[in-house]
Scaffold this active site. Structure first.
Site, PDB file in Angstrom:
ATOM      1  CD  GLN A  67      -2.600  -1.095   2.641  1.00 16.65           C
ATOM      2  OE1 GLN A  67      -3.379  -0.129   3.036  1.00 16.65           O
ATOM      3  NE2 GLN A  67      -2.426  -2.174   3.366  1.00 16.65           N
TER       4      GLN A  67
HETATM    5  N1  LIG Z   1      -7.348 -13.184 -10.969  1.00 13.33           N
HETATM    6  C1  LIG Z   1      -6.401 -13.381 -10.021  1.00 13.33           C
HETATM    7  N2  LIG Z   1      -6.432 -12.707  -8.811  1.00 13.33           N
HETATM    8  C2  LIG Z   1      -5.314 -12.829  -8.075  1.00 13.33           C
HETATM    9  C3  LIG Z   1      -4.016 -13.348  -8.297  1.00 13.33           C
HETATM   10  N3  LIG Z   1      -3.294 -13.283  -7.455  1.00 13.33           N
HETATM   11  C4  LIG Z   1      -3.791 -12.902  -6.700  1.00 13.33           C
HETATM   12  N4  LIG Z   1      -4.885 -12.180  -6.466  1.00 13.33           N
HETATM   13  C5  LIG Z   1      -6.037 -11.494  -5.841  1.00 13.33           C
HETATM   14  O1  LIG Z   1      -5.523 -10.403  -5.766  1.00 13.33           O
HETATM   15  C6  LIG Z   1      -5.812  -9.876  -4.439  1.00 13.33           C
HETATM   16  C7  LIG Z   1      -4.871  -9.224  -3.603  1.00 13.33           C
HETATM   17  O2  LIG Z   1      -3.873 -10.317  -3.562  1.00 13.33           O
HETATM   18  P1  LIG Z   1      -2.677 -10.134  -2.322  1.00 13.33           P
HETATM   19  O3  LIG Z   1      -1.939 -11.440  -2.463  1.00 13.33           O
HETATM   20  O4  LIG Z   1      -3.358  -9.936  -1.036  1.00 13.33           O
HETATM   21  O5  LIG Z   1      -1.917  -8.857  -2.880  1.00 13.33           O
HETATM   22  P2  LIG Z   1      -0.593  -8.219  -2.078  1.00 13.33           P
HETATM   23  O6  LIG Z   1       0.240  -8.079  -3.382  1.00 13.33           O
HETATM   24  O7  LIG Z   1      -0.208  -9.147  -1.079  1.00 13.33           O
HETATM   25  O8  LIG Z   1      -1.248  -6.864  -1.632  1.00 13.33           O
HETATM   26  P3  LIG Z   1      -0.743  -6.022  -0.330  1.00 13.33           P
HETATM   27  O9  LIG Z   1      -0.426  -6.981   0.546  1.00 13.33           O
HETATM   28  O10 LIG Z   1      -1.560  -5.067  -0.039  1.00 13.33           O
HETATM   29  O11 LIG Z   1       0.516  -5.352  -0.913  1.00 13.33           O
HETATM   30  C8  LIG Z   1      -6.545 -11.001  -3.782  1.00 13.33           C
HETATM   31  O12 LIG Z   1      -8.098 -10.797  -3.836  1.00 13.33           O
HETATM   32  C9  LIG Z   1      -6.052 -12.369  -4.453  1.00 13.33           C
HETATM   33  O13 LIG Z   1      -7.095 -13.218  -4.511  1.00 13.33           O
HETATM   34  C10 LIG Z   1      -4.135 -14.198  -9.859  1.00 13.33           C
HETATM   35  O14 LIG Z   1      -3.198 -14.510 -10.132  1.00 13.33           O
HETATM   36  N5  LIG Z   1      -5.348 -13.817 -10.512  1.00 13.33           N
END
Ligand SMILES: Nc1nc2c(ncn2[C@@H]2O[C@H](COP(=O)(O)OP(=O)(O)OP(=O)(O)O)[C@@H](O)[C@H]2O)c(=O)[nH]1
Ligand SMILES: [Mg+2]
Length: 182
Positions: A67
């Site tokens: 974030q």
């Molecule tokens: N369609 C799709 N959605 C995904 C994929 N990988 C993650 N998501 C979705 O994207 C959203 C964010 O995923 P996170 O893994 O929490 O993202 P992050 O990068 O860790 O985010 P921060 O912790 O805020 O930095 C979630 O709703 C996941 O299910 C993917 O390969 N395909």
């Protein structure tokens, strides 16, 4: 500077995962560990997990929250890292310039000098994902001279591209460890 230590056949490496919020870093982290897709919350701070790869490579994966209010602390995670995995949301065309600017800022840090990076174009299974060729053209990664890098399409949801991502990670690390030992 981190060290890719190679004692006998075993290699250990510190891997930092960064990228904008919601790129899918935490989802990827647990998929890479072989878990079923997990439900995630936005990461505040970081997650850290060990990952043993084939070929006697032990990774420590640092998954840092993306974030905007958290990005000022990204620099605190860079010391001693052997490689950066930078995760993109391929469906988030609007924020591609922002993602690229943040990548450039990380690579600009003195701790990142000559550290290789792997860009993962995540969420490729989504119907509205930008194709890899277009992402490649838009990023222009060639500009980051002095770093070895690779770009890989993947989906943390389906697991497609993850074996290739680990293979690229291994190659980038091996090129670095040879470089360091000379
Ligand atoms: N369609 C799709 N959605 C995904 C994929 N990988 C993650 N998501 C979705 O994207 C959203 C964010 O995923 P996170 O893994 O929490 O993202 P992050 O990068 O860790 O985010 P921060 O912790 O805020 O930095 C979630 O709703 C996941 O299910 C993917 O390969 N395909
Ligand atoms: Mg997260």
């Amino acid at each position: 500077m981190g060290s890719v230590t190679s004692r006998g056949p075993r290699m250990e490496a510190q891997v930092v995962m960064m990228g904008l919020d919601s790129a899918g870093k935490t989802t990827l982290l647990y998929r890479l560990k072989g878990h079923q897709p997990v439900k995630t919350l936005p990461t505040v701070g970081f997650n850290v997990e060990p990952l043993d790869m084939p070929g006697h490579v032990s990774l420590t994966l640092w998954d840092v929250g993306g974030q905007s209010r958290l990005r000022a602390s990204w620099k605190d995670y860079l010391e001693g890292m052997d490689i950066l995995v930078y995760v993109l949301d391929s469906t988030d065309e609007a924020r591609l310039p922002e993602a690229l600017a943040e990548l450039a800022a990380v690579l600009d840090h003195p701790h990142m000098a000559s550290v290789p990076f792997l860009v993962l174009a995540n969420k490729q299974e989504a119907p509205d994902a930008l194709p890899l060729m277009e992402i490649r053209a838009r990023l222009g990664l060639e500009r980051f001279q002095g770093h070895s890098w690779a770009l890989q399409a993947c989906s943390a949801l389906t697991g497609v591209g993850l074996p290739e991502a680990l293979q690229s990670l291994g190659s980038l690390l091996r090129s670095r460890s040879h470089h360091v030992s000379r």
